[in-house]
Design an enzyme around this catalytic site. Structure first.
Site, PDB file in Angstrom:
ATOM      1  N   PHE A 241       0.810  -1.230   0.000  1.00  0.00           N
ATOM      2  CA  PHE A 241       0.000   0.000   0.000  1.00  0.00           C
ATOM      3  C   PHE A 241       0.834   1.268   0.000  1.00  0.00           C
ATOM      4  O   PHE A 241       0.349   2.331   0.370  1.00  0.00           O
ATOM      5  CB  PHE A 241      -0.982   0.020   1.186  1.00  0.00           C
ATOM      6  CG  PHE A 241      -1.787  -1.239   1.331  1.00  0.00           C
ATOM      7  CD1 PHE A 241      -2.610  -1.664   0.304  1.00  0.00           C
ATOM      8  CD2 PHE A 241      -1.708  -1.998   2.485  1.00  0.00           C
ATOM      9  CE1 PHE A 241      -3.349  -2.827   0.414  1.00  0.00           C
ATOM     10  CE2 PHE A 241      -2.444  -3.177   2.602  1.00  0.00           C
ATOM     11  CZ  PHE A 241      -3.265  -3.588   1.570  1.00  0.00           C
ATOM     12  N   ILE A 466       2.718  -6.830  -5.708  1.00  0.00           N
ATOM     13  CA  ILE A 466       2.513  -6.634  -4.272  1.00  0.00           C
ATOM     14  C   ILE A 466       1.157  -7.188  -3.834  1.00  0.00           C
ATOM     15  O   ILE A 466       0.584  -6.755  -2.842  1.00  0.00           O
ATOM     16  CB  ILE A 466       2.693  -5.151  -3.870  1.00  0.00           C
ATOM     17  CG1 ILE A 466       1.710  -4.229  -4.609  1.00  0.00           C
ATOM     18  CG2 ILE A 466       4.119  -4.705  -4.152  1.00  0.00           C
ATOM     19  CD1 ILE A 466       1.753  -2.772  -4.110  1.00  0.00           C
ATOM     20  N   GLY A 467       0.686  -8.151  -4.611  1.00  0.00           N
ATOM     21  CA  GLY A 467      -0.608  -8.748  -4.310  1.00  0.00           C
ATOM     22  C   GLY A 467      -1.657  -8.281  -5.303  1.00  0.00           C
ATOM     23  O   GLY A 467      -2.830  -8.646  -5.211  1.00  0.00           O
ATOM     24  N   THR A 468      -1.210  -7.494  -6.254  1.00  0.00           N
ATOM     25  CA  THR A 468      -2.112  -6.819  -7.181  1.00  0.00           C
ATOM     26  C   THR A 468      -2.500  -7.676  -8.376  1.00  0.00           C
ATOM     27  O   THR A 468      -3.535  -7.437  -8.994  1.00  0.00           O
ATOM     28  CB  THR A 468      -1.419  -5.554  -7.688  1.00  0.00           C
ATOM     29  OG1 THR A 468      -0.066  -5.906  -8.008  1.00  0.00           O
ATOM     30  CG2 THR A 468      -1.388  -4.488  -6.622  1.00  0.00           C
ATOM     31  N   ALA A 510       0.423  -2.161 -14.498  1.00  0.00           N
ATOM     32  CA  ALA A 510      -0.235  -2.807 -15.644  1.00  0.00           C
ATOM     33  C   ALA A 510      -0.089  -1.936 -16.889  1.00  0.00           C
ATOM     34  O   ALA A 510       0.177  -2.430 -17.993  1.00  0.00           O
ATOM     35  CB  ALA A 510      -1.710  -3.057 -15.333  1.00  0.00           C
ATOM     36  N   LYS A 634     -11.261  -9.707 -13.398  1.00  0.00           N
ATOM     37  CA  LYS A 634     -11.290 -10.363 -12.092  1.00  0.00           C
ATOM     38  C   LYS A 634     -10.282  -9.730 -11.128  1.00  0.00           C
ATOM     39  O   LYS A 634     -10.636  -9.323 -10.018  1.00  0.00           O
ATOM     40  CB  LYS A 634     -10.997 -11.858 -12.271  1.00  0.00           C
ATOM     41  CG  LYS A 634     -11.272 -12.678 -11.036  1.00  0.00           C
ATOM     42  CD  LYS A 634     -11.191 -14.162 -11.378  1.00  0.00           C
ATOM     43  CE  LYS A 634     -11.519 -14.998 -10.161  1.00  0.00           C
ATOM     44  NZ  LYS A 634     -11.454 -16.439 -10.481  1.00  0.00           N
ATOM     45  N   THR A 635      -9.017  -9.640 -11.563  1.00  0.00           N
ATOM     46  CA  THR A 635      -8.015  -9.037 -10.675  1.00  0.00           C
ATOM     47  C   THR A 635      -8.272  -7.534 -10.527  1.00  0.00           C
ATOM     48  O   THR A 635      -8.018  -6.961  -9.465  1.00  0.00           O
ATOM     49  CB  THR A 635      -6.574  -9.285 -11.178  1.00  0.00           C
ATOM     50  OG1 THR A 635      -6.488  -8.870 -12.545  1.00  0.00           O
ATOM     51  CG2 THR A 635      -6.202 -10.745 -11.058  1.00  0.00           C
ATOM     52  N   GLY A 705      -5.204   0.330  -9.195  1.00  0.00           N
ATOM     53  CA  GLY A 705      -4.766  -0.020  -7.839  1.00  0.00           C
ATOM     54  C   GLY A 705      -5.273   0.907  -6.748  1.00  0.00           C
ATOM     55  O   GLY A 705      -5.411   0.495  -5.601  1.00  0.00           O
ATOM     56  N   GLU A 706      -5.533   2.146  -7.083  1.00  0.00           N
ATOM     57  CA  GLU A 706      -5.818   3.115  -6.024  1.00  0.00           C
ATOM     58  C   GLU A 706      -7.184   3.785  -6.102  1.00  0.00           C
ATOM     59  O   GLU A 706      -7.708   4.254  -5.084  1.00  0.00           O
ATOM     60  CB  GLU A 706      -4.701   4.174  -6.019  1.00  0.00           C
ATOM     61  CG  GLU A 706      -3.404   3.576  -5.519  1.00  0.00           C
ATOM     62  CD  GLU A 706      -2.175   4.367  -5.927  1.00  0.00           C
ATOM     63  OE1 GLU A 706      -1.587   5.006  -5.070  1.00  0.00           O
ATOM     64  OE2 GLU A 706      -1.798   4.333  -7.120  1.00  0.00           O
TER      65      GLU A 706
HETATM   66 MO1  MOS Z   1       1.364   3.446  -3.828  1.00  0.00          MO
HETATM   67  S1  MOS Z   1       0.742   4.590  -2.320  1.00  0.00           S
HETATM   68  O1  MOS Z   1       1.100   4.033  -5.295  1.00  0.00           O
HETATM   69  O2  MOS Z   1       2.623   2.589  -3.437  1.00  0.00           O
END
Ligand code: MOS
Length: 739
Positions: A241, A466-468, A510, A634-635, A705-706
């Site tokens: 994160f 990182i789990g993404t 990605a 899905k991911t 991701g965010e």
């Molecule tokens: Mo992140 S807060 O883009 O590692």
């Protein structure tokens, strides 16, 4: 050439089985011969100096090999370096065991190294220190008197038009102070480093981080190594994160111990110590919003302050997001920081936007009530195709579709305007909404695609997962590009010696590495074609590259599918055991620089509030996301779910509770620092709206991701107001504030 479409299919994680069976090794799990274990001793005061430190009892403990403190640690280049690891650094950063200075409570003051973890932990309990304490302050409110705007942020502090006049003439206006508590990252995997001492002058460092090459660079510089003598691996990372953007302090401690003892050393932080290295800064923001009779914003004034440490200046973009989303003629934007005696804050999922846009969107809800307009209609009235601050058009912006589709799926039309007007059984029910916005970012990246004689395609890049879902998405892109089944794709990432890739940050992986993988595979496809076409008696006959396709492990003529060649045979034809191509992408060339690039979301929340106990449940969330092309629904959905769950935490739970007298976080465990768990999460509905984008990145990808956290906390806070009629301007909203 036709590309077999596998971008867009909901492929399950290719590393899923490895992870659930424990075969995927994390930084603190690698088996290394002769390993020593280091346990961190943390400072008991928030500011001052170590008057004395007594390690004698620890040293007498069976199994303890050494105790490192500032008095005996080895001298390494790091301690003499002007600047530390952070690009943001304007003051000398914290360096573990440099000297006797104490800069925050929980600062590491010693590392006890033992032949077993238990011995080291026993020893760590026996280290005692006495301190000369000086006054400290861990309260942002109390630090506001020392607020300042760092040089690099001065240019984003803006005055445009005349806020005072515009708000005096407004049809409706609001003026309030909003707050966000300091939050902690808390990935499932604690920060850990295993340094493998090979004895020949080289080191392998297994470290939890978001970029093996950045970590390699930082550690090599600090300890006098180079790219031949020190490599960093981060093959599997259990969440981060943002907490792993630069190596955390246990990496430096493990390195110091390995160098001192010439042995392999592992240091893993405890959950409690995870509260002592990085966090999302607390924020206090004064907001004025005003609109005209048509509900168009006529004035925005934002004065925001975030906390930083005494030894580094960490800044965020708090004030830019609202005015980016909603153009406004009269602006007064003022950002500053105030230093408190804590570790340095850092990027945490959607840094700046998660704070700034969520607080802004609560203010927007208040303005909607002040004006007497539906909160969604207020957003729609202020929608713009242009970036509000730069005036640039967007590469794509399907936010209106997101508003429409999100509202439809949620059933927003059924909402009654008045607070406390909706009920579910005995509970008050509230519906709220908000806009989300985040950057669409592309960074430099390279990838290598290698096809071997067994027909296995290996993708290599120093990317991170990182789990993404990086492993999965890259495998998918490669499979699509060369018409191979997923089982014949191997993805090799998380290794600083592989082709360059940037940190996994800013939702850029990605977009960037994905494009490099696609391009490397495209180059390899052309080489495979050239090799096959030039062969004597080629089964393909005389064809052009655009007349063949890659499918089922073969290259075949599109119009005559019976004419094909197996890719393994092409490799054999080349005379080598494998063929490979490498390719790079560069945002300067591969992403437009004359347009605005953002992702957007429309978030709708339903809460139910127990009237007697004040307990809030988020019973429904709908997130309609506009984020360009989705490689893997899905991911990608999982990324949005994760962001949304974090948004629930931000709205209702996450808060670092200080005892300001001690300058220490009191709730430093996952029992007391609350994050949403399964019982706190009900229905979350995620939809990606169509958003074709040919200018943002080669694959039309923008990153997911965010964006899921931005707007979610505000939508929930706004739903709490709608349910209860009580406006809380402070996140998290805890039940004591509602009673
Ligand atoms: Mo992140 S807060 O883009 O590692």
């Amino acid at each position: 050439m036709t590309i077999q479409p596998s971008i867009g299919t909901p492929v399950s994680r290719v590393d899923g089985a490895m992870k659930v069976t424990g075969h995927a090794l994390y930084a603190g799990e690698h088996q290394v011969r002769g390993l020593l274990y280091g346990v961190v001793v943390s400072a008991a005061v928030a500011r001052g100096r170590i008057a004395s430190i007594d390690t004698s009892r620890a040293r007498r403990t069976e199994g303890v090999v050494e105790v490192l403190t500032h008095e005996n640690r080895p001298q390494v280049p790091w301690f003499d370096m002007e600047e530390g690891g952070s690009a943001d650094t304007t003051k000398p950063p914290f360096r573990v065991l440099r000297d006797d200075d104490i800069l925050f409570s929980g600062q590491p003051i010693a590392l006890v190294v033992g032949t077993s973890f238990e011995a080291a932990r026993r020893g760590a309990m026996l280290v005692t220190a006495s301190y000369e304490e000086t006054d400290h302050n861990t309260c942002l409110e109390a630090a506001l008197a020392h607020r300042y705007t760092p040089e690099k942020k001065k240019k984003s502090n803006t005055i445009k038009g005349d806020v005072a006049t515009a708000s005096a003439q407004a049809a409706a206006k609001i003026e309030q102070r909003y707050r966000l508590a300091m939050e902690q990252h808390h990935p499932l995997e604690m920060h850990a480093t295993t340094v493998e001492w090979h004895g020949d002058g080289t080191l392998t460092v297994y470290d939890k981080n978001q970029g093996s090459q950045n970590a390699q660079e930082q550690l090599a510089q600090a300890f006098g190594y180079d790219s031949d003598t020190l490599k960093v691996l981060n093959s599997y990372v259990g969440g981060a994160f943002g907490s792993g953007l630069r190596p955390a302090y246990q990496a430096y401690l493990a390195m110091l111990a390995a160098i001192m003892l010439k042995r392999s050393v592992r240091v893993t932080l405890t959950r409690q110590q995870m509260f002592t290295h990085v966090h999302r800064p607390a924020c206090i923001e004064d907001i004025i919003l005003a609109c005209d009779g048509e509900s168009k914003l006529t004035a925005i004034a934002l004065k925001a302050t975030t906390s930083t440490s005494q030894f580094e200046t960490y800044t965020e973009n708090i004030i830019g997001w609202g005015p980016t989303a909603y153009p406004c003629a009269n602006l007064r934007l003022d950002y500053g920081v105030a230093a408190i005696d804590t570790p340095t804050p850092g990027n945490m999922r959607a840094p700046g936007a998660a704070t700034g846009m969520n607080l802004f969107e609560i203010a927007m809800d208040e303005l909607a009530y002040a004006k007497g307009i539906d909160p969604l209609a207020l957003r729609q009235a202020n929608y713009s195709d242009m970036h509000g601050l730069t005036g640039l058009p967007y590469t794509s912006k399907a936010l209106l579709d997101a508003y429409r589709e999100g509202a439809e799926r949620f059933g927003w039309r059924e909402r009654k305007r008045e607070p406390r007007s909706m009920r579910a059984g005995t509970e008050l029910m509230g519906w709220g909404m908000a806009t989300g916005i985040w950057d669409a970012l592309m960074l430099k990246a390279s990838a290598r695609a290698t096809l071997d004689e067994r027909g296995i395609l290996t993708i290599a890049s120093a990317a991170s997962d990182i789990g993404t879902g990086t492993y999965t998405v890259m495998a998918q892109i490669a499979a699509g590009a060369l018409g191979l089944p997923l089982e014949r794709i191997q993805v090799s990432i998380g290794d600083s010696t592989l082709p360059p890739a940037a940190l996994e940050g800013g939702s850029s992986m990605a977009t960037s590495v994905g494009a490099a993988v696609d391009r490397a595979c495209g180059k390899l496809a052309k080489r495979l074609f050239d090799t096959a076409a030039q062969a004597k008696d080629s089964p393909l006959g005389i064809v052009r590259f655009d007349e063949v396709e890659f499918c089922e492990g073969r290259m075949r003529v599109i119009k005559e599918p019976a004419r094909f060649i197996d890719l393994r045979d092409v490799v054999a034809l080349s005379g080598a055991s494998s063929m490979n191509c490498e390719a790079s992408v560069d945002p300067k060339k591969d992403s437009t620089n004359s347009k605005a690039k953002n992702t957007h979301a429309a978030v709708f929340a339903e809460v139910r509030v127990d009237q007697e106990l004040g307990i809030v449940r988020v019973t429904r969330l709908t997130l309609a996301v506009a984020a360009g092309r989705i490689i893997n629904p899905k991911t990608a959905r999982s990324q949005i779910l994760g962001g949304a769950v974090m948004g629930i935490g931000m709205a209702l739970q996450e808060k670092s509770l200080f005892d300001h007298r001690l300058g220490r976080i009191m709730n430093h465990s996952l029992a007391e620092y609350h994050i949403p768990c399964n019982a706190d999460v009900y229905d979350i509905d995620v939809v990606f709206v169509e958003e074709p984008d040919s200018e943002m990145s080669p694959l039309g990808v923008k990153g997911v991701g965010e964006i899921g956290i931005v707007g979610t906390a505000a939508a929930i806070a706004n739903a709490v107001y709608h349910a209860t009629g009580k406006r809380v301007r402070e996140l998290p909203i805890t039940l004591d504030m509602l009673l």
